[in-house]
Design a protein around this motif. Sequence first.
Motif, short mmCIF file in Angstrom:
data_model
loop_
_atom_site.label_atom_id
_atom_site.label_comp_id
_atom_site.label_asym_id
_atom_site.label_seq_id
_atom_site.Cartn_x
_atom_site.Cartn_y
_atom_site.Cartn_z
N SER A 232 -3.62 25.57 -1.02
CA SER A 232 -3.52 26.76 -0.15
C SER A 232 -3.12 28.01 -0.93
CB SER A 232 -2.56 26.49 1.01
OG SER A 232 -1.31 26.03 0.55
N TRP A 235 -3.41 32.13 -0.13
CA TRP A 235 -3.19 32.44 1.29
C TRP A 235 -1.70 32.69 1.53
CZ3 TRP A 235 -7.01 32.37 5.25
CH2 TRP A 235 -8.30 32.09 4.78
N ASP A 266 -5.89 35.77 3.74
CA ASP A 266 -6.52 35.49 2.45
C ASP A 266 -6.31 36.73 1.59
OD1 ASP A 266 -8.23 35.16 0.30
OD2 ASP A 266 -9.89 34.37 1.49
N TYR A 298 -6.75 35.35 9.89
CA TYR A 298 -7.04 34.47 11.03
C TYR A 298 -5.72 34.19 11.75
CZ TYR A 298 -11.28 33.84 8.36
OH TYR A 298 -12.43 34.09 7.67
N PHE A 333 -3.81 22.57 6.20
CA PHE A 333 -4.54 23.69 5.61
C PHE A 333 -6.04 23.38 5.55
CE2 PHE A 333 -6.31 26.04 2.00
CZ PHE A 333 -6.10 27.32 2.46
N LYS A 334 -6.36 22.12 5.28
CA LYS A 334 -7.77 21.72 5.20
C LYS A 334 -8.47 21.90 6.55
CE LYS A 334 -11.00 18.26 3.68
NZ LYS A 334 -11.69 18.24 5.00
N ILE A 336 -7.61 23.95 8.88
CA ILE A 336 -7.75 25.39 9.12
C ILE A 336 -9.01 25.90 8.40
CG2 ILE A 336 -6.70 27.66 8.64
CD1 ILE A 336 -3.94 26.25 8.98
N GLN A 337 -9.17 25.48 7.14
CA GLN A 337 -10.34 25.92 6.37
C GLN A 337 -11.64 25.40 6.97
OE1 GLN A 337 -10.18 28.20 3.71
NE2 GLN A 337 -8.19 28.31 4.72
N ASP A 338 -11.61 24.14 7.44
CA ASP A 338 -12.81 23.57 8.06
C ASP A 338 -13.20 24.35 9.31
OD1 ASP A 338 -12.82 21.70 6.07
OD2 ASP A 338 -12.05 20.03 7.31
N ILE A 340 -12.51 27.45 9.97
CA ILE A 340 -13.02 28.77 9.56
C ILE A 340 -14.47 28.63 9.08
CG2 ILE A 340 -12.79 30.62 7.84
CD1 ILE A 340 -9.73 30.17 7.99
N ALA A 341 -14.72 27.60 8.26
CA ALA A 341 -16.07 27.41 7.71
C ALA A 341 -17.07 27.14 8.82
CB ALA A 341 -16.05 26.26 6.70
N CYS A 360 -6.36 22.65 14.29
CA CYS A 360 -5.58 22.88 13.05
C CYS A 360 -4.39 21.95 12.91
CB CYS A 360 -5.08 24.32 13.01
SG CYS A 360 -6.39 25.53 13.21
#
Length: 636
Positions: A232, A235, A266, A298, A333-334, A336-338, A340-341, A360
């Motif tokens: 992370s 961020w 970010d 975000y 965190f993963k 959250i990223q997923d 977002i993606a 999340c």
Amino acid sequence: MKRWLAVIVIGLAALWASVHLSGCATANGARSARGSAAERVYVKPGEHDAYYAFFSGGHSGQIFVYGMPSCRHITTIPVFTPEPAVGYGYDEETKAMLGGRTWGDAHHPGLSETDGDYDGRWLFINDMVSARIARIDLSDFKTHQIYGPIPNLSAAHACPFPTPNTEYVFAASRFSAPVPNTYSKVEDYKQTFKGIVAGIKVDPKDGTMSMGFEILMPPFDWDLSDAGKGPSAGWQFFTCYNSEEAYDSLEVKASQNEMDYFAAVDWRAAQKAVDEGKAKQIGGAPVLDPKDVKGIVYLVPVPKSPHGVDVNPTGEFVCCSGKLQAEVNVYSFKKIQDAIAAKKYTENAFGIPVLAYDDCLEAKVPIGLGPLHTQFDDKGNAYTSLFLDSQIAKWKVGPPWNVIDKIDVYYSIGHLMASEGDTRHPTGEYVVALDKLSKDRYLNVGPTHPEAAQLIDIRGPKMELLEDFPTYLEPHYAQMIKADKVKPFTVYPLDKNDKPGAVKKAEDARVEKHGNRVDVYMVAVRSHFTPDVVRVNEGDDVWFHVTNVEQDDDIAHGFGILNSSNNMQIEPGETKTMHWVAGKAGINPFYCSNFCSALHQEMQGYIEIRPKGQPVANLQRPDPKRVAEVAALMKE
Ligand code: K7E
Ligand code: CUA
């Protein structure tokens, strides 16, 4: 037969005694494999502590330095508040740094990091009230820069929380206000008030802070922050309360929503957007509006008015808990990223994507009442302070996500700090509880109680209370670093002293007068000021430049002027300048205010203030014999 029985009886008695007594002692926390509590905090005379601990001074505006595990107060570093003992805020350089302000509200010390571990170079701390950040250089334990007031921000509480390689320190507005801050009715809060997140760049060579970027945020009360690390890294996370956007009776109105948020910023993307010219200059800062610039921030929902936000040592999880919730929410965190993606979000009125809580969340740990802050050890455990329960709860980061141990603290804990507990490699030795109330824990000193801190051993399976120690008002957060990472010097090398006004040769000591400005170039060495007689006229502006030419450890001289508010301390090899205005004609003595030598009491001098019509020499040199003596002392 009789003897056989006696052996058994004695054996059983011994067994009973050993089991019973040692068991009893352990239950009291008095003795374990690591020795008694007293032994574990005892640092023998002449020996040193294993850790430095830096406690924020709250509304005293200072930093308190403690040794751990002895819990001894070693020194106070003046930061946002003048401190006459060392002349902080009295000499011209520190006075200018304070910018005319005489208090600060210092909440969060932030040690500089390299690769997510403390590197012992600098210590940053926020002044919430004036939205400033100070940098203390740990090579001399002195404040070297105060950055701010940061434009467009009203009070910086979520601050400074350095990134893993100290690329940035951050600040977020606790109070929202119009940006730029022009007149608005308070009733127009929702339309005209804005929050701000600011990224302040840190120069990797010397730690100098400068403006990086600002992001326009919803007018919530931005509360706390932490830097991502490991996966992370890059961020920064910020909690908020008052997503209700209330401007009055917050204690009621700001607790209406089921969910508030944390913001995930970010900061690389934000800096890039500024570098690409996507920011608007407001109040001297480049401000990004998330409505126009996508992908920089975000929002993730958090139940019930969260306070702390803390990233675990591996950087995989972001932990926050609502103050009015009995659980810690652990976010992945993963995940959250997923989300977002996959663009799994809705956009709010401010143009900021809002992710879904369930998308999340990794786990919810039932923890107790009033969870505030979380720290970590080296064994995959977390420690969360429980304000309402007056406890620390130890819990497992990972399945089964359960509470393992609890310990009572006295009373009403706010922050807690673990040894190197917010780095990638906590040492897992100690936790210090920073309690808001001390009540009856110390000798009664009247209505102003000290604050209370408590050292807890976390090396074993159960937390053990080792020591209580009072602190002056009012630490919030603190950080603890291994002592061998910090290597301060104790003498400023005189040959590197390039301060204007420095006098490195006794022959150069003198008084110069130009009109009504007088510059006194003075040398201090045990036990004499050269010159020690200074002649000025009534009303003259006098600038004392005092150089302590000593190069020995712990030989500081003071310079205090009678009938004034002027005092400073000059460390070995240092030059300090102080302004003083000559009053009515007469005699005004000065003296060394810091005990320095057997003849310290003799270290004094006179300012002869002549009436206006009676001129003094424009160049005054001290007695050559005296100069020769001082020159000889300097050669030694
Ligand atoms: Cu919890 Cu200002 Cu970090 Cu006080 S803050 S406790
Ligand atoms: Cu110099 Cu006391």
